[in-house]
Design an enzyme around this catalytic site. Structure first.
Site, PDB file in Angstrom:
ATOM      1  N   LYS A 154      17.961  -6.970 -30.606  1.00 48.43           N
ATOM      2  CA  LYS A 154      17.013  -6.777 -29.505  1.00 48.43           C
ATOM      3  C   LYS A 154      17.516  -7.504 -28.269  1.00 48.43           C
ATOM      4  O   LYS A 154      18.184  -8.533 -28.377  1.00 48.43           O
ATOM      5  CB  LYS A 154      15.643  -7.306 -29.917  1.00 48.43           C
ATOM      6  CG  LYS A 154      14.999  -6.495 -31.025  1.00 48.43           C
ATOM      7  CD  LYS A 154      13.646  -7.063 -31.392  1.00 48.43           C
ATOM      8  CE  LYS A 154      12.987  -6.259 -32.501  1.00 48.43           C
ATOM      9  NZ  LYS A 154      11.664  -6.763 -32.849  1.00 48.43           N
ATOM     10  N   GLU A 186      22.343   2.174 -79.681  1.00 46.69           N
ATOM     11  CA  GLU A 186      23.356   2.796 -80.526  1.00 46.69           C
ATOM     12  C   GLU A 186      22.606   3.412 -81.687  1.00 46.69           C
ATOM     13  O   GLU A 186      22.119   2.714 -82.564  1.00 46.69           O
ATOM     14  CB  GLU A 186      24.376   1.743 -80.976  1.00 46.69           C
ATOM     15  CG  GLU A 186      25.633   2.345 -81.588  1.00 46.69           C
ATOM     16  CD  GLU A 186      25.457   2.584 -83.068  1.00 46.69           C
ATOM     17  OE1 GLU A 186      25.138   3.742 -83.432  1.00 46.69           O
ATOM     18  OE2 GLU A 186      25.607   1.642 -83.831  1.00 46.69           O
ATOM     19  N   CYS A 201      26.319   4.247 -89.085  1.00 48.07           N
ATOM     20  CA  CYS A 201      25.911   5.091 -87.966  1.00 48.07           C
ATOM     21  C   CYS A 201      26.970   6.131 -87.624  1.00 48.07           C
ATOM     22  O   CYS A 201      26.653   7.225 -87.167  1.00 48.07           O
ATOM     23  CB  CYS A 201      25.620   4.223 -86.744  1.00 48.07           C
ATOM     24  SG  CYS A 201      26.982   3.108 -86.317  1.00 48.07           S
ATOM     25  N   GLU A 231      20.583  13.364 -89.818  1.00 44.33           N
ATOM     26  CA  GLU A 231      21.322  12.215 -90.322  1.00 44.33           C
ATOM     27  C   GLU A 231      20.731  11.770 -91.656  1.00 44.33           C
ATOM     28  O   GLU A 231      19.585  11.331 -91.728  1.00 44.33           O
ATOM     29  CB  GLU A 231      21.271  11.065 -89.313  1.00 44.33           C
ATOM     30  CG  GLU A 231      22.159   9.897 -89.684  1.00 44.33           C
ATOM     31  CD  GLU A 231      22.180   8.805 -88.621  1.00 44.33           C
ATOM     32  OE1 GLU A 231      23.187   8.091 -88.534  1.00 44.33           O
ATOM     33  OE2 GLU A 231      21.188   8.682 -87.878  1.00 44.33           O
TER      34      GLU A 231
END
Length: 447
Positions: free
Chosen positions: A140, A216, A250, A347
């Protein structure tokens, strides 16, 4: 001989303590169902104490926060040394508690040691960047021209102020861990387990305070065996890939695609391999195959086997519970499995090998990718072009060529699609726990 049970209490703020409620629950060995010990049962009050202790460790004046990175690395190295010292006992305890054969349990302990040593080596090597940048700043009064200055921007990877209190939930025991998801002072959740629980955790985290989530969540992993594969090698790894830890992995190779030219021979060899797996007490170092982790898991797997038979898959061997004591299931092989069958899509998490026939690699890749999972995959072939083509186009976070299950502390591990978010291990795992702070410094144009 069963290992000595040394600790059954909760470990909070570096002390072994009873649950606030005084409640305990029985832990059983899956070998014969007998009670191992009565273990303290944590509840909300215990969670609050644990989180408060962890949060206090993040305060800028805490002893932990005041440790430099190299000192933290030395502490992690000391931890690795202690685990290595007690590796035999820890492996025996894991085998007794979960039913893993003792060789696998000891191998997993060693992986833990390797992971801790790798993390220790990274402690003082987390580095940021500098960015040369110009800054335009509007000042400004508005009629004045904007000021332009040179700036030095540094990116600080805040290892000292990482994600915050972390809730780590393992697959076989999600109950108490999921309660932590709702805690306002928990900043990150790392979960390993089923897709259903993973979705619940992600939804709960979103409703709380935008917690980071690493998931996961398992898979339905394809293993492709080409006509030119080393057949004995492929049969062996395919079996280890699905029967290891009784299929409770897994990344199990739960869909085995075999090219038509070797299909019949592969099935015969796979059946012979399964029938010769030594089953028994997992504490016996000569045993390959132990029990499922508990009765519920055993019954779940047996139900899938029945479903496979009902839907037309050809049961080649196994499929039954062994005895009436403990939670043992025979290594099971299905041939002529089709993609629409339940055992091909869901699964199982048990010792069930499903073998499919295919004609071309293109067909195998299309069928391998026709799943909502994408954790692991593999191919056995002597053709490098086929191997590279498969690795480029298969939708999986991990690709193994002429092997399976190979993994080290340095290699990122995680999945595509419904197999999870983020990565474990390697530098990619470390990044999940850091905050990046951008610091901009104004520089004068001239000295």
């Amino acid at each position: 001989m069963a290992p000595e049970i040394k600790y059954t209490k909760l470990f909070i703020n570096n002390e072994w303590v009873d649950a606030c409620s005084g409640y305990t629950f029985p832990a059983h060995t899956p070998h014969d169902g007998s009670v191992i010990a009565e273990v303290a049962e944590g509840d909300k009050a215990d969670i609050d104490l644990a989180v408060a202790a962890a949060k206090a460790a993040f305060h800028r004046d805490s002893k932990w926060r005041l440790l430099d990175a190299s000192a933290r690395g030395r502490l992690l190295s000391k931890f690795a040394d202690l685990v290595q010292r007690d590796a035999q006992y820890l492996g025996e305890l894991d085998s007794y508690n979960t039913g893993k054969n003792i060789r696998m349990a000891l191998g997993i302990v060693q992986k833990g040691v390797n992971g801790a040593r790798y993390a220790a080596s990274l402690a003082d090597k987390i580095q940021g960047d500098t960015i040369p940048a110009g800054c335009t700043v509007v000042v400004k009064p508005a009629e004045q021209a904007p000021l332009t200055s040179l700036a030095l921007v540094t990116l600080l990877k805040e290892a000292g102020i990482p994600a915050g209190v972390v809730n780590v939930v393992t697959g076989f025991g999600p109950g108490a861990g999921t309660a932590l998801t709702h805690h306002p002072d928990v900043a990150k959740i790392s979960f390993t387990g089923s897709l259903e629980v993973g979705k619940q955790i992600q939804q709960a985290a979103g409703k709380a305070n935008l917690k980071r989530v690493t998931l996961e969540l398992g898979g339905k992993s394809p293993l492709v065996i080409m006509n030119d594969a080393d057949l004995n090698l492929a049969v062996t790894w395919a079996a280890h890939g699905v029967f290891g830890n009784q299929g409770q992995m897994c990344f199990a190779a739960s869909r085995t695609f075999v090219q038509s030219g070797i299909y019949d021979t592969f099935v015969k060899k796979a059946v012979d391999f399964a029938r010769n797996i030594k089953i028994g007490n997992p504490s016996d170092p000569d045993v390959d195959h132990g029990p499922q982790v508990d009765g519920d898991m055993m019954n779940r797997v047996l139900a899938y086997i029945e479903k496979g038979k009902q839907e037309g898959a050809k049961l080649m061997t196994g499929g039954n519970r062994i005895g009436t004591t403990g939670y043992y299931i025979e290594p099971t092989v299905f041939a002529d499995v089709e993609d629409h069958m339940t055992i091909a899509k869901e699964e199982i998490f048990g010792p069930v090998q499903c073998i499919f026939k295919f004609e071309t690699l293109k067909e195998a890749i299309d069928r391998a990718n026709n799943t909502n999972y994408g954790l692991a995959s593999g191919i056995f072939t002597k053709n490098i072009n086929d191997a590279l083509h498969f690795s480029k186009h298969v939708e999986a976070g991990n690709v193994w060529i002429n092997t399976y299950l190979a993994s080290t502390a340095q290699t990122p591990f995680g999945g595509f699609k419904d197999s999870g978010l983020g990565r474990e291990k390697g530098m990619d795992c470390v990044e999940e726990y850091l905050e990046i702070k951008t610091v901009t410094i104004s520089l004068p144009k001239t000295i």
